[in-house]
Design an enzyme around this catalytic site. Structure first.
Site, PDB file in Angstrom:
ATOM      1  N   LYS A  10       0.822  -1.210   0.000  1.00 13.19           N
ATOM      2  CA  LYS A  10       0.000   0.000   0.000  1.00 13.19           C
ATOM      3  C   LYS A  10       0.865   1.273   0.000  1.00 13.19           C
ATOM      4  O   LYS A  10       2.052   1.228   0.303  1.00 13.19           O
ATOM      5  CB  LYS A  10      -0.936  -0.032   1.212  1.00 13.19           C
ATOM      6  CG  LYS A  10      -1.976  -1.172   1.155  1.00 13.19           C
ATOM      7  CD  LYS A  10      -2.943  -1.108   2.332  1.00 13.19           C
ATOM      8  CE  LYS A  10      -3.994  -2.199   2.255  1.00 13.19           C
ATOM      9  NZ  LYS A  10      -4.989  -2.114   3.368  1.00 13.19           N
ATOM     10  N   TYR A  50     -12.319  -1.597  -3.665  1.00  9.90           N
ATOM     11  CA  TYR A  50     -12.849  -1.824  -2.313  1.00  9.90           C
ATOM     12  C   TYR A  50     -14.380  -1.697  -2.264  1.00  9.90           C
ATOM     13  O   TYR A  50     -14.935  -1.398  -1.211  1.00  9.90           O
ATOM     14  CB  TYR A  50     -12.206  -0.849  -1.335  1.00  9.90           C
ATOM     15  CG  TYR A  50     -10.847  -1.298  -0.819  1.00  9.90           C
ATOM     16  CD1 TYR A  50     -10.706  -2.492  -0.107  1.00  9.90           C
ATOM     17  CD2 TYR A  50      -9.710  -0.517  -1.013  1.00  9.90           C
ATOM     18  CE1 TYR A  50      -9.476  -2.897   0.383  1.00  9.90           C
ATOM     19  CE2 TYR A  50      -8.471  -0.927  -0.521  1.00  9.90           C
ATOM     20  CZ  TYR A  50      -8.364  -2.124   0.175  1.00  9.90           C
ATOM     21  OH  TYR A  50      -7.146  -2.529   0.666  1.00  9.90           O
ATOM     22  N   ASN A 113      -2.038   0.054   6.921  1.00 13.65           N
ATOM     23  CA  ASN A 113      -1.499  -1.211   7.428  1.00 13.65           C
ATOM     24  C   ASN A 113      -0.613  -1.940   6.422  1.00 13.65           C
ATOM     25  O   ASN A 113      -0.477  -3.158   6.461  1.00 13.65           O
ATOM     26  CB  ASN A 113      -2.641  -2.097   7.927  1.00 13.65           C
ATOM     27  CG  ASN A 113      -3.664  -2.385   6.843  1.00 13.65           C
ATOM     28  OD1 ASN A 113      -3.519  -1.949   5.711  1.00 13.65           O
ATOM     29  ND2 ASN A 113      -4.698  -3.138   7.187  1.00 13.65           N
ATOM     30  N   HIS A 116      -2.126  -5.486   1.428  1.00 16.08           N
ATOM     31  CA  HIS A 116      -3.436  -6.111   1.181  1.00 16.08           C
ATOM     32  C   HIS A 116      -3.206  -7.544   0.731  1.00 16.08           C
ATOM     33  O   HIS A 116      -2.225  -7.844   0.058  1.00 16.08           O
ATOM     34  CB  HIS A 116      -4.187  -5.367   0.066  1.00 16.08           C
ATOM     35  CG  HIS A 116      -5.370  -6.138  -0.457  1.00 16.08           C
ATOM     36  ND1 HIS A 116      -6.603  -6.083   0.142  1.00 16.08           N
ATOM     37  CD2 HIS A 116      -5.488  -7.028  -1.493  1.00 16.08           C
ATOM     38  CE1 HIS A 116      -7.441  -6.893  -0.508  1.00 16.08           C
ATOM     39  NE2 HIS A 116      -6.782  -7.468  -1.499  1.00 16.08           N
ATOM     40  N   GLU A 127     -10.080 -10.038  -7.775  1.00 16.79           N
ATOM     41  CA  GLU A 127      -9.046  -9.013  -7.563  1.00 16.79           C
ATOM     42  C   GLU A 127      -7.882  -9.113  -8.553  1.00 16.79           C
ATOM     43  O   GLU A 127      -7.346  -8.083  -8.981  1.00 16.79           O
ATOM     44  CB  GLU A 127      -8.524  -9.097  -6.126  1.00 16.79           C
ATOM     45  CG  GLU A 127      -9.585  -8.698  -5.109  1.00 16.79           C
ATOM     46  CD  GLU A 127      -9.119  -8.823  -3.667  1.00 16.79           C
ATOM     47  OE1 GLU A 127      -9.908  -8.489  -2.779  1.00 16.79           O
ATOM     48  OE2 GLU A 127      -7.970  -9.248  -3.423  1.00 16.79           O
TER      49      GLU A 127
HETATM   50  P1  IDP Z   1      -8.074  -6.905   5.461  1.00 12.28           P
HETATM   51  O1  IDP Z   1      -7.242  -5.941   4.620  1.00 12.28           O
HETATM   52  O2  IDP Z   1      -7.289  -7.458   6.609  1.00 12.28           O
HETATM   53  O3  IDP Z   1      -8.738  -7.980   4.633  1.00 12.28           O
HETATM   54  P2  IDP Z   1     -10.690  -5.607   5.600  1.00 12.28           P
HETATM   55  O4  IDP Z   1     -11.652  -5.746   6.739  1.00 12.28           O
HETATM   56  O5  IDP Z   1     -11.009  -6.296   4.311  1.00 12.28           O
HETATM   57  O6  IDP Z   1      -9.241  -6.040   6.149  1.00 12.28           O
HETATM   58  O7  IDP Z   1     -10.543  -4.041   5.340  1.00 12.28           O
HETATM   59  C1  IDP Z   1      -9.912  -3.581   4.158  1.00 12.28           C
HETATM   60  C2  IDP Z   1      -8.979  -2.453   4.533  1.00 12.28           C
HETATM   61  O8  IDP Z   1      -9.753  -1.386   5.063  1.00 12.28           O
HETATM   62  C3  IDP Z   1      -7.975  -2.773   5.639  1.00 12.28           C
HETATM   63  O9  IDP Z   1      -6.816  -3.447   5.187  1.00 12.28           O
HETATM   64  C4  IDP Z   1      -7.662  -1.400   6.162  1.00 12.28           C
HETATM   65  O10 IDP Z   1      -6.749  -0.690   5.317  1.00 12.28           O
HETATM   66  C5  IDP Z   1      -9.027  -0.723   6.076  1.00 12.28           C
HETATM   67  N1  IDP Z   1      -9.794  -0.844   7.336  1.00 12.28           N
HETATM   68  C6  IDP Z   1     -10.374  -1.954   7.839  1.00 12.28           C
HETATM   69  N2  IDP Z   1     -11.010  -1.706   8.987  1.00 12.28           N
HETATM   70  C7  IDP Z   1     -10.831  -0.382   9.231  1.00 12.28           C
HETATM   71  C8  IDP Z   1     -11.254   0.498  10.279  1.00 12.28           C
HETATM   72  O11 IDP Z   1     -11.932   0.113  11.236  1.00 12.28           O
HETATM   73  N3  IDP Z   1     -10.868   1.807  10.174  1.00 12.28           N
HETATM   74  C9  IDP Z   1     -10.114   2.269   9.125  1.00 12.28           C
HETATM   75  N4  IDP Z   1      -9.706   1.482   8.118  1.00 12.28           N
HETATM   76  C10 IDP Z   1     -10.053   0.171   8.174  1.00 12.28           C
HETATM   77 MG    MG Z   2     -10.176  -7.802   3.162  1.00 14.99          MG
END
Ligand code: IDP
Ligand code: MG
Length: 139
Positions: A10, A50, A113, A116, A127
């Site tokens: 990212k 997304y 984070n 992805h 994807e």
């Molecule tokens: P993942 O990337 O671990 O699969 P997902 O729940 O699919 O997690 O969420 C996609 C992305 O959205 C996350 O990687 C993160 O960047 C962002 N995200 C997820 N939950 C939150 C939140 O509670 N606040 C802000 N960003 C979030």
């Molecule tokens: Mg996800």
């Protein structure tokens, strides 16, 4: 089972200069890169990628973040590649991620984070073609 998954380094991790270290983690973790490119997503492309999260409160912030600078999209292959890559990444929130995971070591917070990874074969099948056509994938 040999699988393919979509990975993204990212914009936060690219900007921080962590790309090489993350590639090293995934290669030493048993995954092979069969497709890779750097791309600066538009807001629309990030929203499309997304779209499953379009009703979540963090959607605008997330898609803004994903389009703020270049990211690196890649197709990773290997035995159980989907779960393997998720294990190497660690939990969504770096504060909850296990020791030695990429998100623990390179992520800043639950949004920024670092990486992805597809969460299922069904997601990977959507994807991967979002970013790559067959001619761009080796192996
Ligand atoms: P993942 O990337 O671990 O699969 P997902 O729940 O699919 O997690 O969420 C996609 C992305 O959205 C996350 O990687 C993160 O960047 C962002 N995200 C997820 N939950 C939150 C939140 O509670 N606040 C802000 N960003 C979030
Ligand atoms: Mg996800």
């Amino acid at each position: 089972m040999n699988q393919s998954t979509l990975g993204i380094v990212k914009p936060d991790a690219v900007k921080a200069g962590s790309l090489g270290a993350i590639l090293e983690r995934l290669e030493s973790g048993g995954l092979t890169v069969v497709g890779l490119k750097m791309i600066h997503l538009t807001g629309e492309m990030a929203q499309g990628f997304y779209r499953v999260h379009r009703n979540r409160p963090f959607f605008d912030s997330l898609t803004g973040f994903m389009s703020e600078g270049p990211c690196v999209v890649m197709v990773l292959q290997g035995e159980n590649a989907i779960e393997r890559w998720r294990d190497l990444m660690g939990a969504t929130d770096p504060a909850q991620a296990g020791e030695g995971t990429i998100r623990k070591d390179f992520g800043q917070n639950i949004e920024r984070n670092a990486v992805h990874g597809s969460d299922s074969p069904e997601s990977a099948n959507i994807e991967i073609p979002y970013f790559f056509n067959a001619l761009e994938l080796a192996g």
